[in-house]
Design an enzyme around this catalytic site. Structure first.
Site, PDB file in Angstrom:
ATOM      1  N   TYR A 109      -5.353   5.574  -9.148  1.00  0.00           N
ATOM      2  CA  TYR A 109      -6.535   4.780  -8.755  1.00  0.00           C
ATOM      3  C   TYR A 109      -7.760   5.221  -9.552  1.00  0.00           C
ATOM      4  CZ  TYR A 109      -4.075   2.681  -4.812  1.00  0.00           C
ATOM      5  OH  TYR A 109      -3.204   1.948  -4.041  1.00  0.00           O
ATOM      6  N   CYS A 155       0.827  -1.214   0.000  1.00  0.00           N
ATOM      7  CA  CYS A 155       0.000   0.000   0.000  1.00  0.00           C
ATOM      8  C   CYS A 155       0.863   1.267   0.000  1.00  0.00           C
ATOM      9  CB  CYS A 155      -0.883  -0.034   1.244  1.00  0.00           C
ATOM     10  SG  CYS A 155      -1.707   1.523   1.587  1.00  0.00           S
TER      11      CYS A 155
HETATM   12  N1  LIG Z   1      -6.530   7.772   3.618  1.00  0.00           N
HETATM   13  C1  LIG Z   1      -5.879   6.599   3.876  1.00  0.00           C
HETATM   14  C2  LIG Z   1      -6.000   5.636   2.694  1.00  0.00           C
HETATM   15  C3  LIG Z   1      -5.448   4.286   3.018  1.00  0.00           C
HETATM   16  C4  LIG Z   1      -5.911   3.237   1.999  1.00  0.00           C
HETATM   17  O1  LIG Z   1      -6.741   3.509   1.121  1.00  0.00           O
HETATM   18  N2  LIG Z   1      -5.356   2.027   2.105  1.00  0.00           N
HETATM   19  C5  LIG Z   1      -5.766   0.946   1.216  1.00  0.00           C
HETATM   20  C6  LIG Z   1      -4.586   0.156   0.717  1.00  0.00           C
HETATM   21  S1  LIG Z   1      -3.620   0.975  -0.463  1.00  0.00           S
HETATM   22  C7  LIG Z   1      -6.572  -0.063   2.001  1.00  0.00           C
HETATM   23  O2  LIG Z   1      -6.191  -0.461   3.088  1.00  0.00           O
HETATM   24  N3  LIG Z   1      -7.684  -0.485   1.433  1.00  0.00           N
HETATM   25  C8  LIG Z   1      -8.526  -1.472   2.025  1.00  0.00           C
HETATM   26  C9  LIG Z   1      -9.848  -1.527   1.351  1.00  0.00           C
HETATM   27  O3  LIG Z   1     -10.073  -0.780   0.384  1.00  0.00           O
HETATM   28  O4  LIG Z   1     -10.673  -2.311   1.811  1.00  0.00           O
HETATM   29  C10 LIG Z   1      -4.437   6.926   4.190  1.00  0.00           C
HETATM   30  O5  LIG Z   1      -3.792   7.630   3.404  1.00  0.00           O
HETATM   31  O6  LIG Z   1      -3.959   6.517   5.220  1.00  0.00           O
END
Ligand SMILES: N[C@@H](CCC(=O)N[C@@H](CS)C(=O)NCC(=O)O)C(=O)O
Length: 356
Positions: free
Chosen positions: A223, A80
Site C-alpha cells: 500500500y 480485503c
Molecule cells: N487495521 C485494520 C485495517 C483494515 C482495512 O484497512 N481495511 C480496508 C480494506 S483492505 C478498508 O476497509 N478500507 C476502507 C476505507 O479505506 O475506507 C485491520 O487489519 O483490520
C-alpha cells in the site's frame, strides 16, 4: 441500545492502547481519515490509521463478550487482505457453524447521498454480485451504517473486517490482527479444528518478530508503494518491499513455513499479500521490480498455503481484482481490469520436499 466505547477497552492488553490522535497530529489534520485514499502525510507517503474498536471475545462465560455459538457475525470483503485473514481463520479453525459471515460488494460506492464518501456497500439481492450478500442482520446498505449503529459519534474509516455482536448490537472489533487471535483460542470449545494452534506459546516470539517486518514491508508495504504520491516515498517502500521478499525467499528455501515446519499465524498473514501480488499489486501498486512467480520458493509456498483445506474458499480473485482496479480512481481512473495473469494456485507445488 448499548454502545461500544471508542476508546480501546483492552485493559488486559495494555500495549494495544495506541490512541489515534498522535497519528492525526502527525498528519496535520484534526479529522480522522475517512478512507485509505486520505491517509497521506505531507511528504506524500501513505500512513495507515489504527483501528478503533478493540474489544476481545473471551472463553470466560462471565466476560462482556463471551464465546457463544451464533452470537457473532463477521463482515468482510473478499477483496480485503485484512478481512480475508479473518475469514481464513474462520475456515481453518472450523468455525463456519459458530460464526456467520457476509461479504460486501467489491467496488466502493457512495455510502450516503448527503456526502461524497465512497466505501463498502451490500448488494440489494443475492444475485447482484456472486459472493456478496445483503446484510442479513440490519439490511444495512453500507458498512458505514454498521458503524453508525454501533456508535453515534464515530468519525473514523468504515473498514472491514467488522466483528459484530448480535446480542449487544455493536462492533466487538475492527482489528483483524486481534480477531484472528480470538478465533485461534477463544472458540476452542466450539471449533471443529480446536487442536490447531496457529500461535503456540513456543513460537510466539518468532511469530511476532516475523509479523513485524512482514506487516510493515509487505502487507502494508504494498500500500505504501501504491498510495505514495511522490517518487521518493514510493522508491523507499519498494526497496523495503523487495528486501522483505528476498528475505522470505531465503527463509523458505530452508524450511516449509515462515517459522519452521508447521504452519502458523505468520504464514496466514503473509499469504493474503502474496496471493494478490502478481494479480494486483504488481500492476496497480507498481510493485513490478520482480513478480511473485520469479521467486521459486515464495511462489510454491503461496500454492502450498492456498491448498490448506479451507483457505482456497477464502480467496475470491474476481472480487480482489474488481476492488483494487475499480475503487481507486486516482490510481486507475478508468477502472480497467487487466486480463492476466490468472495464476492457478491449485497446481502442484514442491513444498513436500520439507516433509508434511
Ligand atoms: N487495521 C485494520 C485495517 C483494515 C482495512 O484497512 N481495511 C480496508 C480494506 S483492505 C478498508 O476497509 N478500507 C476502507 C476505507 O479505506 O475506507 C485491520 O487489519 O483490520
Amino acid at each position: 441500545m448499548l454502545r461500544t466505547s471508542l476508546i480501546p477497552t483492552s485493559h488486559h492488553r495494555p500495549h494495544l492502547l495506541s490512541f489515534p490522535l498522535l497519528h492525526l497530529r502527525r498528519k496535520n489534520t484534526l479529522k480522522m481519515a475517512r478512507s485509505a485514499l486520505d491517509e497521506m502525510t505531507n511528504s506524500g507517503a501513505f500512513d495507515r490509521t489504527p483501528s478503533t474498536f478493540r474489544n476481545f471475545i473471551s472463553k470466560d462465560p462471565a466476560s462482556r463478550f463471551p464465546a457463544e455459538s451464533g452470537r457473532y457475525h463477521l463482515y468482510i470483503s473478499y477483496a480485503c487482505p485484512w478481512a480475508s485473514r479473518c475469514l481464513s481463520y474462520l475456515k481453518i479453525k472450523g468455525l463456519e457453524k459458530v460464526i456467520s459471515f457476509t461479504s460486501v460488494k467489491p467496488i466502493w460506492e457512495r455510502t450516503n447521498e448527503n456526502d461524497e464518501h465512497m466505501g463498502w456497500v451490500f448488494p440489494a439481492s443475492n444475485d447482484e454480485e456472486p459472493g456478496a450478500e445483503p446484510d442479513p442482520l440490519h439490511s444495512a446498505r453500507s458498512v458505514r451504517e454498521l458503524y453508525e449503529i454501533a456508535s453515534t459519534n464515530y468519525s473514523g474509516k468504515y473498514t472491514v473486517p467488522v466483528l459484530w455482536d448480535k446480542k449487544l448490537q455493536t462492533i466487538v472489533s475492527n482489528e483483524s490482527a486481534e480477531i484472528i487471535r480470538m478465533f485461534n483460542t477463544e472458540f476452542n470449545d466450539l471449533a471443529k479444528n480446536a487442536s490447531l494452534d496457529l500461535y503456540p506459546t513456543s513460537l510466539q516470539g518468532k511469530i511476532d518478530e516475523v509479523n513485524e517486518w512482514v506487516y510493515s514491508d509487505l502487507n502494508n508495504g504494498v500500500y505504501k508503494c501504491g498510495f505514495a504520491r511522490k517518487q521518493e516515498p514510493y522508491e523507499e517502500a519498494t526497496e523495503k518491499l523487495y528486501q522483505a521478499l528476498d528475505k522470505c525467499e531465503g527463509i523458505l528455501s530452508k524450511q516449509r513455513y515462515m517459522c519452521g515446519n508447521s504452519v502458523t499465524e505468520a504464514d496466514i498473514r503473509l499469504f493474503v499479500t502474496l496471493i494478490r501480488f502478481d494479480e494486483v499489486y504488481a500492476v496497480h501498486f507498481k510493485c513490478n521490480k520482480k513478480l511473485l512467480r520469479e521467486y521459486p520458493n515464495v511462489f510454491n509456498y503461496t500454492k502450498d498455503i492456498f491448498q490448506i483445506p479451507g483457505i482456497s474458499s477464502s480467496v475470491n480473485m474476481e472480487h480482489i481484482k474488481k476492488h483494487y482496479y475499480g475503487s481507486h480512481p486516482s490510481i486507475n481512473p478508468f477502472g480497467i481490469i487487466p486480463v492476466g495473469p490468472n495464476i492457478d494456485f491449485s497446481s502442484p507445488h514442491d513444498r513436500q520436499r520439507f516433509g508434511s
